[in-house]
Design an enzyme around this catalytic site. Structure first.
Site, PDB file in Angstrom:
ATOM      1  N   ASP A  69      -7.978   9.371  -7.583  1.00 30.04           N
ATOM      2  CA  ASP A  69      -6.899   8.574  -8.155  1.00 30.04           C
ATOM      3  C   ASP A  69      -6.037   8.164  -6.974  1.00 30.04           C
ATOM      4  O   ASP A  69      -5.828   8.945  -6.043  1.00 30.04           O
ATOM      5  CB  ASP A  69      -6.085   9.352  -9.179  1.00 30.04           C
ATOM      6  N   GLY A 155      -7.490  -4.922  -4.719  1.00 27.36           N
ATOM      7  CA  GLY A 155      -6.130  -4.507  -5.062  1.00 27.36           C
ATOM      8  C   GLY A 155      -5.071  -5.134  -4.162  1.00 27.36           C
ATOM      9  O   GLY A 155      -5.029  -6.352  -3.964  1.00 27.36           O
ATOM     10  N   TYR A 156      -4.233  -4.286  -3.592  1.00 27.45           N
ATOM     11  CA  TYR A 156      -3.103  -4.750  -2.786  1.00 27.45           C
ATOM     12  C   TYR A 156      -3.481  -5.009  -1.325  1.00 27.45           C
ATOM     13  O   TYR A 156      -2.604  -5.311  -0.504  1.00 27.45           O
ATOM     14  CB  TYR A 156      -1.971  -3.709  -2.833  1.00 27.45           C
ATOM     15  N   ASP A 157      -4.774  -4.906  -0.985  1.00 28.09           N
ATOM     16  CA  ASP A 157      -5.184  -5.001   0.423  1.00 28.09           C
ATOM     17  C   ASP A 157      -4.720  -6.263   1.142  1.00 28.09           C
ATOM     18  O   ASP A 157      -4.355  -6.192   2.320  1.00 28.09           O
ATOM     19  CB  ASP A 157      -6.703  -4.841   0.560  1.00 28.09           C
TER      20      ASP A 157
END
Ligand code: IMP
Length: 199
Positions: A69, A155-157
């Site tokens: 997670d 994602g936020y990359d």
């Protein structure tokens, strides 16, 4: 080769985890191969949520399971979105809407106050009822950029500027990200601990 179910439905994470675990003498099998749907993640920490996912997959597949997670903590947002990173922009959130919301919430925040880190908890259970799970945790420091850069990762990359330089996680070659990221570090540590425990 011992089969281990990988308890994630996120294709970006799955790709990274298969790449890392392949070198450890285990045969990782995605939970989708068993038709396992992800459980509700209602834990209040990364470790709690990872254990929920691992036990759920182990119970359904009848195999040992590894789950992670992870999430993004932004200093200027007092650590948000944290365990809510996947659904930061709402129940229907996707990468685009999450990144849009992050940029909007940080509008006007200068570079010096855009510090952030990814965190990852990685766990291994031998079965759903395993009372002594193996747990590894890691963080990857960086800051939130002002615009998206790079098409790699997920994602936020594209917004996560890696500490010590000026490239985003989205601009990093995948093998490099796997070596240095929160997930890469946590998984390497988990694999070491598993080896020490006879796996
Ligand atoms: P999880 O599936 O509950 O662990 O969700 C973690 C969420 O955190 C993902 O959906 C992403 O939004 C974010 N996240 C975690 N790790 C990464 C990463 O390596 N790159 C980009 N986003 C990440």
């Amino acid at each position: 080769m011992r089969r281990v179910v990988i308890a994630t439905g996120n294709p970006g994470k799955l790709r990274e985890m298969l790449a890392i675990l392949g070198g450890h003498g285990l045969e990782p099998v995605a939970q989708s191969a068993f038709g396992i749907e992800p459980p509700v993640e209602d834990g209040d920490s990364f470790v709690a949520n990872a254990l929920i996912k691992a036990r759920h997959a182990a119970a359904r597949a009848g195999l040992p399971a590894i789950a992670d997670d992870s999430g993004l903590e932004v200093d200027a947002l007092d650590g948000r979105p944290g365990v809510y990173s996947a659904r930061y922009a709402g129940p229907e959130a996707d990468n685009e809407s999450n990144n849009d919301k992050l940029l909007a919430e940080l509008a006007g925040v200068p570079a010096a106050r855009r510090g952030a880190r990814y965190r990852c908890a990685m766990v291994f259970v031998q079965g759903a009822g395993d009372e002594a799970p193996i747990v590894a945790e890691a963080a990857w420091e960086g800051r939130i950029g002002f615009e998206r850069r790079g098409a790699g990762g997920f994602g936020y990359d594209p917004l996560f500027v890696v500490a010590g330089g000026d490239i985003t996680a989205g601009e990093m070659p995948e093998a490099e990200k796997n070596r240095v990221s929160h997930r890469g570090q946590a998984l390497a540590e988990l694999a070491e601990k598993m080896k020490a425990a006879g796996w």
